[in-house]
Design a protein around this motif. Structure first.
Motif, mmCIF file in Angstrom:
data_model
loop_
_atom_site.group_PDB
_atom_site.id
_atom_site.type_symbol
_atom_site.label_atom_id
_atom_site.label_comp_id
_atom_site.label_asym_id
_atom_site.label_seq_id
_atom_site.Cartn_x
_atom_site.Cartn_y
_atom_site.Cartn_z
ATOM 1 N N ASP A 142 0.870 -1.170 0.000
ATOM 2 C CA ASP A 142 0.000 0.000 0.000
ATOM 3 C C ASP A 142 0.905 1.216 0.000
ATOM 4 O OD1 ASP A 142 -2.702 -1.056 0.055
ATOM 5 O OD2 ASP A 142 -2.097 -1.965 1.970
ATOM 6 N N ILE A 143 0.676 2.090 -0.973
ATOM 7 C CA ILE A 143 1.627 3.175 -1.240
ATOM 8 C C ILE A 143 1.081 4.503 -0.720
ATOM 9 C CG2 ILE A 143 2.882 4.424 -3.051
ATOM 10 C CD1 ILE A 143 2.664 1.842 -4.739
ATOM 11 N N PHE A 144 1.925 5.203 0.018
ATOM 12 C CA PHE A 144 1.566 6.497 0.592
ATOM 13 C C PHE A 144 2.512 7.554 0.028
ATOM 14 C CE2 PHE A 144 0.230 3.089 3.269
ATOM 15 C CZ PHE A 144 -1.036 3.462 3.706
ATOM 16 N N VAL A 145 1.947 8.703 -0.330
ATOM 17 C CA VAL A 145 2.746 9.740 -0.985
ATOM 18 C C VAL A 145 2.425 11.112 -0.392
ATOM 19 C CG1 VAL A 145 2.773 8.446 -3.161
ATOM 20 C CG2 VAL A 145 1.068 10.257 -2.828
ATOM 21 N N GLU A 146 3.330 12.052 -0.660
ATOM 22 C CA GLU A 146 3.113 13.427 -0.219
ATOM 23 C C GLU A 146 2.102 14.123 -1.135
ATOM 24 O OE1 GLU A 146 7.101 13.181 -0.675
ATOM 25 O OE2 GLU A 146 7.713 13.969 1.292
ATOM 26 N N TYR A 147 2.434 14.247 -2.409
ATOM 27 C CA TYR A 147 1.628 15.018 -3.352
ATOM 28 C C TYR A 147 1.639 14.242 -4.667
ATOM 29 C CZ TYR A 147 0.177 19.169 -6.037
ATOM 30 O OH TYR A 147 -0.494 20.057 -6.842
ATOM 31 N N PRO A 148 0.555 13.520 -4.950
ATOM 32 C CA PRO A 148 0.575 12.570 -6.074
ATOM 33 C C PRO A 148 1.062 13.181 -7.390
ATOM 34 C CG PRO A 148 -1.482 12.372 -4.853
ATOM 35 C CD PRO A 148 -0.749 13.542 -4.268
ATOM 36 N N GLU A 149 0.642 14.418 -7.689
ATOM 37 C CA GLU A 149 1.021 15.053 -8.956
ATOM 38 C C GLU A 149 2.544 15.088 -9.118
ATOM 39 O OE1 GLU A 149 -1.268 15.930 -6.893
ATOM 40 O OE2 GLU A 149 -2.977 16.896 -7.880
ATOM 41 N N GLN A 150 3.252 15.255 -8.005
ATOM 42 C CA GLN A 150 4.709 15.302 -8.070
ATOM 43 C C GLN A 150 5.317 13.896 -7.989
ATOM 44 O OE1 GLN A 150 6.896 18.471 -5.860
ATOM 45 N NE2 GLN A 150 8.064 16.798 -4.978
ATOM 46 N N THR A 151 4.747 13.064 -7.120
ATOM 47 C CA THR A 151 5.344 11.734 -6.900
ATOM 48 C C THR A 151 5.241 10.867 -8.156
ATOM 49 O OG1 THR A 151 4.594 11.945 -4.614
ATOM 50 C CG2 THR A 151 5.469 9.804 -5.277
ATOM 51 N N ARG A 152 4.159 11.036 -8.905
ATOM 52 C CA ARG A 152 4.019 10.205 -10.118
ATOM 53 C C ARG A 152 5.114 10.523 -11.137
ATOM 54 N NH1 ARG A 152 -0.446 7.061 -9.599
ATOM 55 N NH2 ARG A 152 -2.232 7.940 -8.483
ATOM 56 N N ILE A 153 5.662 11.727 -11.077
ATOM 57 C CA ILE A 153 6.754 12.109 -11.979
ATOM 58 C C ILE A 153 8.105 11.654 -11.426
ATOM 59 C CG2 ILE A 153 7.975 14.096 -13.006
ATOM 60 C CD1 ILE A 153 5.284 15.644 -12.777
ATOM 61 N N GLU A 154 8.264 11.754 -10.108
ATOM 62 C CA GLU A 154 9.601 11.651 -9.517
ATOM 63 C C GLU A 154 9.824 10.416 -8.664
ATOM 64 O OE1 GLU A 154 9.963 15.231 -7.282
ATOM 65 O OE2 GLU A 154 9.888 16.511 -9.055
ATOM 66 N N GLY A 155 8.760 9.823 -8.153
ATOM 67 C CA GLY A 155 8.911 8.786 -7.137
ATOM 68 C C GLY A 155 9.046 7.388 -7.711
ATOM 69 N N GLU A 156 9.054 6.405 -6.810
ATOM 70 C CA GLU A 156 9.076 5.007 -7.222
ATOM 71 C C GLU A 156 7.903 4.680 -8.147
ATOM 72 O OE1 GLU A 156 11.471 2.903 -6.618
ATOM 73 O OE2 GLU A 156 12.586 4.230 -5.287
ATOM 74 N N ILE A 157 6.761 5.353 -7.917
ATOM 75 C CA ILE A 157 5.553 5.013 -8.686
ATOM 76 C C ILE A 157 5.610 5.488 -10.129
ATOM 77 C CG2 ILE A 157 4.037 4.815 -6.676
ATOM 78 C CD1 ILE A 157 2.959 7.641 -7.327
ATOM 79 N N GLN A 158 6.706 6.148 -10.533
ATOM 80 C CA GLN A 158 6.854 6.410 -11.974
ATOM 81 C C GLN A 158 6.946 5.093 -12.743
ATOM 82 O OE1 GLN A 158 11.027 7.986 -13.125
ATOM 83 N NE2 GLN A 158 10.987 8.324 -10.915
ATOM 84 N N GLN A 159 7.215 3.987 -12.023
ATOM 85 C CA GLN A 159 7.238 2.662 -12.662
ATOM 86 C C GLN A 159 5.835 2.098 -12.898
ATOM 87 O OE1 GLN A 159 10.331 -0.144 -11.061
ATOM 88 N NE2 GLN A 159 10.435 1.306 -9.361
ATOM 89 N N LEU A 160 4.821 2.706 -12.265
ATOM 90 C CA LEU A 160 3.452 2.163 -12.335
ATOM 91 C C LEU A 160 2.580 2.998 -13.268
ATOM 92 C CD1 LEU A 160 2.825 1.464 -8.529
ATOM 93 C CD2 LEU A 160 3.703 -0.113 -10.281
ATOM 94 N N ASP A 161 1.374 2.459 -13.561
ATOM 95 C CA ASP A 161 0.417 3.223 -14.360
ATOM 96 C C ASP A 161 0.033 4.499 -13.618
ATOM 97 O OD1 ASP A 161 0.444 1.261 -16.259
ATOM 98 O OD2 ASP A 161 -1.343 0.230 -15.485
#
Lengths: 357, 357
Positions: A253-272
């Motif tokens: 279960d993934i928790f993030v600060e600010y999705p708009e930024q994390t989807r670009i920069e975080g581990e979840i850039q590997q996911l849809d």
């Protein structure tokens, strides 16, 4: 001649690196990490008040320079921060930063501060604050993978805020591990230096990854992550740079600060782009579930967000009232008549000619 | 103990307001305006190289705080600037600014500078540089409407760069006009103080508007603008703030810095989003027509763009080599071992305890 000295509106308190070290030493590292964690949590509770925007990044082959602005309507803050993994080769920091807090009412800066040290502190404080909400009960061991500049701060924040008693260190560079083990002496922690990442994660309820390579890497592979752990993933923080195998993400279960930024920069850039994530502020406010079972893997995909820097700058400014580790610098023009900027220079010139300054 | 002094990588040259005044006085105002105009033009010629983005603005009821970043691939610059029209009531500047130039290769800042004065200088230098390409031949009279902090800089830039010999001043506040007339004494200009805006534009080949109200205003109405003039419109520079009647715009050929930003902030926010405009850099490079007839009205809808600040910071940095008006400040952490940020603090603490610092 007094009118030629910088006026009161021209001066901005400046906290140098030396001042920040003195402030940190005066307050005490663990206490400052705890207080920063509280300040950051307080602002996460006011999340909806903030002007939020993904950071403004200028990428080059060698690294990235970013501006991270935010505001709560009363104060405005921004941080300048770079990320240049090859900098250590020339004896420089991978990440350096400075920041400014300003008054929204007038637009005048209230504080200029070094933020290389402060970013290390706020990053660790954020990690520990979030872990407090997500980690398994009575966690007492953390694996610390990546023993660079963040490692001691992370470890002490998890000790002070989350109560961990034991840290298991691993880095591909043994000298880095030795440095962290040496620096952590005397803090009352059990410090274990490990030969492999597999060894480091053995028995750890919390796994922190914080390595610096600017590339897709697999610091943690799927078989290394057992049920029930909390993963604090720090190092995946810009496009093209991740640390975790994709399979770990889909199990967590993934928790993030600010999705708009994390989807670009975080581990979840590997996911849809529509993979479900939970925002940390919602967990803190009790609006979304955090950890719901002992077997669940919780993952904080941390990239760092502007509100954390804002909280840190506000905290430092408050401390300066009783711990005056700053100097005033003449950053803003303050003519006697605000419409007469030109005249300010002309009067200065007259005085220079007359040898009065 | 020497290892506890800030290392060479930690120091950033800082140009205070006092330093900037001394630099300006040392170089000479008209010379510095000319050299800035050249530096700005040089970078407009390299326009396509730059990373360009509309500024990042945080608006509030009282004003706006903006970050303006750009990069040419080798250097990176940004400016912090506020706009708060009510600030003069509390003796503050409407606009204050500071900026940073950094090395793209390492992400390390190379220069921190006040930019309240420097913005006034670069704004005037940009106006004059653009006018040089668009104004009618042998223009010798400028109307200067709005006699606030920009007025003297604008006037001297047009004298130094464009050769104007006469300025006709108007402001709704006579004290402001008197201030500008007084400040311009001794510069070899014919300075005329006018009672009305109509009087100020009489016979002027160039009309500069630079007022500060944050609202839609009509500083210039259509019947005041004759054929063949060049309008240098400075004051329409944020959403909801314009100075020219819409009919003037539709009669003019409009030139802008960066259309994406000007359509939001400039006079052309009054027009449809597809109204044709010409980019200044294209005129400078000869890729687009500038003035093509004596009867044409040319309008520079200036809002200020990040490359102009970048050019100004680069210019200042170059000057510092021979005119050392700066101090070094300890802005960046520089530990002996770049991976050992924590150890840097620990060693500082040991020395403090031992009373060695």
């Amino acid at each position: 001649m007094s009118s030629l000295l910088p006026g009161p509106n021209s001066l901005v308190p400046f906290v140098s690196v030396d001042d920040m070290m003195r402030l940190l030493i005066d307050i005490g590292t663990e206490r400052m990490l705890c207080e920063l964690a509280d300040a950051i949590e307080e602002d996460f509770r006011r999340w909806e008040l903030f002007d939020k925007t993904p950071r403004v990044a200028a990428h080059s082959e060698k690294g990235v320079i970013e501006l991270m602005p935010t505001s709560d309507g009363e104060a405005y803050g921004f941080k300048y921060v770079n990320g240049h993994p090859q900098n250590t080769r020339s004896g420089r920091q991978t990440v350096t930063a400075f920041g400014v807090l300003a008054d929204v009412e007038t637009g005048y800066p209230l504080l200029l501060s070094e933020m290389t040290l402060l970013t290390a502190l706020r990053t660790a404080a954020t990690s520990a604050m979030v872990a407090k909400h997500l980690m398994p009960k009575n966690a007492h061991t953390m694996a610390m993978i990546g023993n660079g500049a963040q490692a001691e701060f992370q470890t002490l924040a998890f000790k002070a805020v989350c109560g961990i008693q034991r840290v298991q260190l691993f880095d591909i560079d043994r000298h880095a591990t030795a440095k962290v083990a040496r620096n952590l002496e005397g803090y009352g922690l059990e410090v274990i230096s490990c030969q492999t990442a597999e060894e480091a994660v053995q028995g750890a309820e919390i796994i922190t990854t914080c390595t610096a390579d600017k590339q897709y890497a697999t610091i943690l592979s799927d078989n290394m992550v057992g049920a029930g752990v909390h993963i604090n993933a720090i190092g995946g923080d810009c496009p093209g740079k991740t640390e975790l195998h994709r399979d770990i993400l889909t199990r967590s279960d993934i928790f993030v600060e600010y999705p708009e930024q994390t989807r670009i920069e975080g581990e979840i850039q590997q996911l849809d782009a529509d993979h479900p994530v939970t925002e940390v502020w919602q967990v803190i406010l009790g609006r979304a579930a955090g950890r719901t079972s002992d077997s669940q893997i919780t993952l904080f995909d941390s990239v760092g967000f502007a509100t954390e820097d804002f909280s840190a700058l506000r905290y430092v400014r408050k401390q300066l009232k009783t711990r005056p580790f700053f100097t005033n610098i003449d950053l803003l023009a303050d003519p006697d008549d605000p419409r007469d900027l030109f005249g300010m220079v002309a009067r200065k010139e007259q005085k220079l000619v007359q040898g009065l300054v």
